[in-house]
Design a protein around this motif. Structure first.
Motif, PDB file in Angstrom:
ATOM      1  N   ASP A 121       0.847  -1.192   0.000  1.00  0.00           N
ATOM      2  CA  ASP A 121       0.000   0.000   0.000  1.00  0.00           C
ATOM      3  C   ASP A 121       0.881   1.239   0.000  1.00  0.00           C
ATOM      4  O   ASP A 121       1.253   1.768   1.055  1.00  0.00           O
ATOM      5  N   ASP A 139       4.449  -3.819   3.466  1.00  0.00           N
ATOM      6  CA  ASP A 139       4.589  -2.403   3.830  1.00  0.00           C
ATOM      7  C   ASP A 139       5.894  -2.144   4.572  1.00  0.00           C
ATOM      8  O   ASP A 139       6.523  -1.088   4.386  1.00  0.00           O
ATOM      9  N   SER A 199      -5.363  -0.934   9.386  1.00  0.00           N
ATOM     10  CA  SER A 199      -6.077  -0.561   8.165  1.00  0.00           C
ATOM     11  C   SER A 199      -6.766  -1.761   7.529  1.00  0.00           C
ATOM     12  O   SER A 199      -7.897  -1.655   7.021  1.00  0.00           O
ATOM     13  N   THR A 200      -6.109  -2.919   7.563  1.00  0.00           N
ATOM     14  CA  THR A 200      -6.727  -4.126   6.995  1.00  0.00           C
ATOM     15  C   THR A 200      -7.963  -4.535   7.783  1.00  0.00           C
ATOM     16  O   THR A 200      -9.035  -4.823   7.207  1.00  0.00           O
ATOM     17  N   ALA A 223      -0.566  -1.053   9.014  1.00  0.00           N
ATOM     18  CA  ALA A 223      -0.912  -2.103   8.046  1.00  0.00           C
ATOM     19  C   ALA A 223      -1.950  -3.057   8.621  1.00  0.00           C
ATOM     20  O   ALA A 223      -2.919  -3.437   7.937  1.00  0.00           O
ATOM     21  N   ALA A 263       0.151  -7.929   4.329  1.00  0.00           N
ATOM     22  CA  ALA A 263       0.149  -6.471   4.188  1.00  0.00           C
ATOM     23  C   ALA A 263       1.229  -5.840   5.066  1.00  0.00           C
ATOM     24  O   ALA A 263       1.935  -4.915   4.647  1.00  0.00           O
ATOM     25  N   THR A 264       1.377  -6.355   6.277  1.00  0.00           N
ATOM     26  CA  THR A 264       2.424  -5.849   7.174  1.00  0.00           C
ATOM     27  C   THR A 264       3.807  -6.119   6.603  1.00  0.00           C
ATOM     28  O   THR A 264       4.693  -5.248   6.641  1.00  0.00           O
TER      29      THR A 264
END
Length: 243
Positions: free
Chosen positions: A35, A147, A115-116, A112, A143-144
């Motif tokens: 992201d 990012d 937000s998810t 991360a 995602a973590t």
């Protein structure tokens, strides 16, 4: 926000969104997608604070909601990034700078995950058909990871640009000294200190030739009349006028 903040946010967020949609979303990575827009918001929030971070996050999320190929309800991602920007801005220290990269990296990891989860939760609350909670844990973990790998290449540069255009005394130069510490006052203090005579020179405070008022301190150093004759051993020379 001020004009320089608004212009910088536009300059950074629009290219970040374009790269997010055109390149990163097409990498076909397992799990989530890196992201870039979130990292840009975090970099600005770490400099602007919680209020500026919330405004930047809302603008970035709304831009993502309205840009194709968005398939979710408008305002969903705007709410998520608004909350993320506010929370990230709260970590901004009073000095304006973090002493190490530990806190910014922790902010990236937390953002991360939050937000998810928040994106999925808001989608469930509003009845968004695009909301999918299956595999949410794996999505948050990937995602973590993505990012955190991308953050060192994005967040420091965004923060440096934000400090440069912010013209904040805490980003580089220190605040100007108060009026009492100005150059004029320091030079005045230097002149006052320069007028002090050392103790060993107190004898020069009084004229050597007398104590009368108005006489120069060096008056006692002037040669007296007849000093020339005395210098000749006291011998009077006929025909020579005394000085």
């Amino acid at each position: 926000m001020r004009l320089n903040r608004t212009l910088l946010a536009i300059v950074l967020l629009v290219p970040a969104l374009i790269l997010q949609v055109s390149i990163l979303a097409r990498l076909q990575l397992p799990g989530a997608v890196p992201d870039l827009l979130l990292l840009t918001v975090l970099g600005l929030a770490l400099v602007y604070g919680h209020v500026g971070g919330a405004l930047v996050g809302f603008a970035a999320g709304l831009l993502a909601d309205l840009s194709p190929p968005a398939d979710h309800a408008v305002g969903r991602y705007a709410l998520v990034l608004c909350v993320i920007g506010y929370l990230a801005g709260l970590t901004r220290p009073e000095t304006g700078r973090h002493r190490s990269a530990t806190i910014p990296m922790a902010v990236v990891a937390g953002a991360a995950v939050i937000s998810t989860l928040l994106y999925a939760g808001v989608g469930t609350l509003v009845g968004d058909t695009a909301a999918d909670t299956s595999g949410l844990i794996a999505l948050a973990l990937t995602a973590t990871l993505y990012d955190l790998l991308l953050a060192p290449f994005v967040v420091p540069g965004v923060m440096a640009l934000a400090r440069k255009f912010e013209n904040d005394p805490l980003a580089g130069d220190q605040q100007a000294p108060p009026a009492t510490d100005s150059a004029a006052s320091w030079s005045g203090a230097g002149r006052r200190r320069g007028l002090r005579r050392p103790r060993s020179g107190r004898l020069l405070d009084k004229p050597l030739g007398g104590t009368g008022r108005g006489r120069s301190p060096l008056a006692g150093l002037r040669p007296r009349r007849g000093a020339g004759a005395a210098g000749l051993g006291g011998v009077k020379v006929k025909g020579i006028k005394r000085l």
